[in-house]
Design a protein around this motif. Structure first.
Motif, PDB file in Angstrom:
ATOM      1  N   UNK A  72       0.832  -1.206   0.000  1.00 22.45           N
ATOM      2  CA  UNK A  72       0.000   0.000   0.000  1.00 22.45           C
ATOM      3  C   UNK A  72       0.865   1.254   0.000  1.00 22.45           C
ATOM      4  N   UNK A  73       1.924   1.236   0.842  1.00 21.44           N
ATOM      5  CA  UNK A  73       2.820   2.400   0.898  1.00 21.44           C
ATOM      6  C   UNK A  73       3.533   2.584  -0.438  1.00 21.44           C
ATOM      7  N   UNK A  74       4.003   1.499  -1.031  1.00 19.63           N
ATOM      8  CA  UNK A  74       4.718   1.603  -2.306  1.00 19.63           C
ATOM      9  C   UNK A  74       3.803   2.062  -3.433  1.00 19.63           C
ATOM     10  N   UNK A  75       2.532   1.734  -3.341  1.00 18.62           N
ATOM     11  CA  UNK A  75       1.602   2.100  -4.406  1.00 18.62           C
ATOM     12  C   UNK A  75       1.139   3.552  -4.315  1.00 18.62           C
ATOM     13  N   UNK A  76       0.808   3.999  -3.102  1.00 16.06           N
ATOM     14  CA  UNK A  76       0.145   5.303  -2.962  1.00 16.06           C
ATOM     15  C   UNK A  76       1.027   6.436  -2.451  1.00 16.06           C
ATOM     16  N   UNK A  77       2.258   6.174  -2.074  1.00 18.25           N
ATOM     17  CA  UNK A  77       3.097   7.231  -1.536  1.00 18.25           C
ATOM     18  C   UNK A  77       4.268   7.506  -2.485  1.00 18.25           C
ATOM     19  N   UNK A  78       4.478   8.808  -2.747  1.00 16.87           N
ATOM     20  CA  UNK A  78       5.617   9.163  -3.595  1.00 16.87           C
ATOM     21  C   UNK A  78       6.897   9.261  -2.788  1.00 16.87           C
ATOM     22  N   UNK A  79       6.801   9.740  -1.559  1.00 16.32           N
ATOM     23  CA  UNK A  79       8.006   9.941  -0.760  1.00 16.32           C
ATOM     24  C   UNK A  79       8.514   8.647  -0.130  1.00 16.32           C
ATOM     25  N   UNK A  80       7.630   7.700   0.159  1.00 15.20           N
ATOM     26  CA  UNK A  80       8.028   6.456   0.830  1.00 15.20           C
ATOM     27  C   UNK A  80       8.004   5.257  -0.119  1.00 15.20           C
ATOM     28  N   UNK A  81       7.994   5.511  -1.416  1.00 13.76           N
ATOM     29  CA  UNK A  81       7.897   4.420  -2.395  1.00 13.76           C
ATOM     30  C   UNK A  81       9.061   3.434  -2.294  1.00 13.76           C
ATOM     31  N   UNK A  82      10.288   3.921  -2.174  1.00 13.40           N
ATOM     32  CA  UNK A  82      11.456   3.039  -2.104  1.00 13.40           C
ATOM     33  C   UNK A  82      11.425   2.191  -0.825  1.00 13.40           C
ATOM     34  N   UNK A  83      11.048   2.808   0.284  1.00 15.19           N
ATOM     35  CA  UNK A  83      10.955   2.045   1.541  1.00 15.19           C
ATOM     36  C   UNK A  83       9.859   0.991   1.455  1.00 15.19           C
ATOM     37  N   UNK A  84       8.735   1.321   0.837  1.00 16.12           N
ATOM     38  CA  UNK A  84       7.645   0.358   0.681  1.00 16.12           C
ATOM     39  C   UNK A  84       8.032  -0.811  -0.211  1.00 16.12           C
TER      40      UNK A  84
END
Length: 113
Positions: A72-84
């Motif tokens: 979910x974080x990797x899909x919907x977040x631009x700033x936390x995409x790499x961490x997700x």
């Protein structure tokens, strides 16, 4: 898996202590190895299996939860995409490892424990 010392099915802690006593003769130690009623053996075996399956089950729940949150974080977040993506790539394979381990433990027979 959490327990460092696994007791054989059908023996109580006192009987194990009696087996490990260095002052006893071989005959006295062998007297501990008498047949137990089937209900005692089944109850001890059931407790042993519950303890063996608890660790992989909890790890499986955590890995599923973390993989879903990471996706979910990797899909919907631009700033936390790499961490997700990183968290997803770490926890997603763990789910398959846990499934394989639980399948292996569920296929054990009475004489294999």
């Amino acid at each position: 898996m959490k327990n460092a010392i696994q007791s054989p099915p059908g023996l109580s802690n006192e009987e194990i202590d009696q087996l490990m006593d260095p002052l006893l003769s071989i005959e006295e130690r062998q007297s501990v190895w008498r047949k137990k009623p089937l209900g005692v053996q089944a109850r001890n075996l059931q407790e042993h299996w519950k303890g063996a399956l608890r660790g992989p089950f909890e790890l499986g729940l955590v890995s599923c939860g973390m993989a879903i949150i990471a996706l979910i974080v990797a899909t919907f977040s631009d700033t936390w995409r790499l961490a997700g993506i990183t968290a997803f790539l770490l926890w997603y394979p763990m789910m398959f490892y846990v499934l394989r381990e639980m399948h292996r433990l569920s296929r054990l027979r009475v004489n294999e424990i």
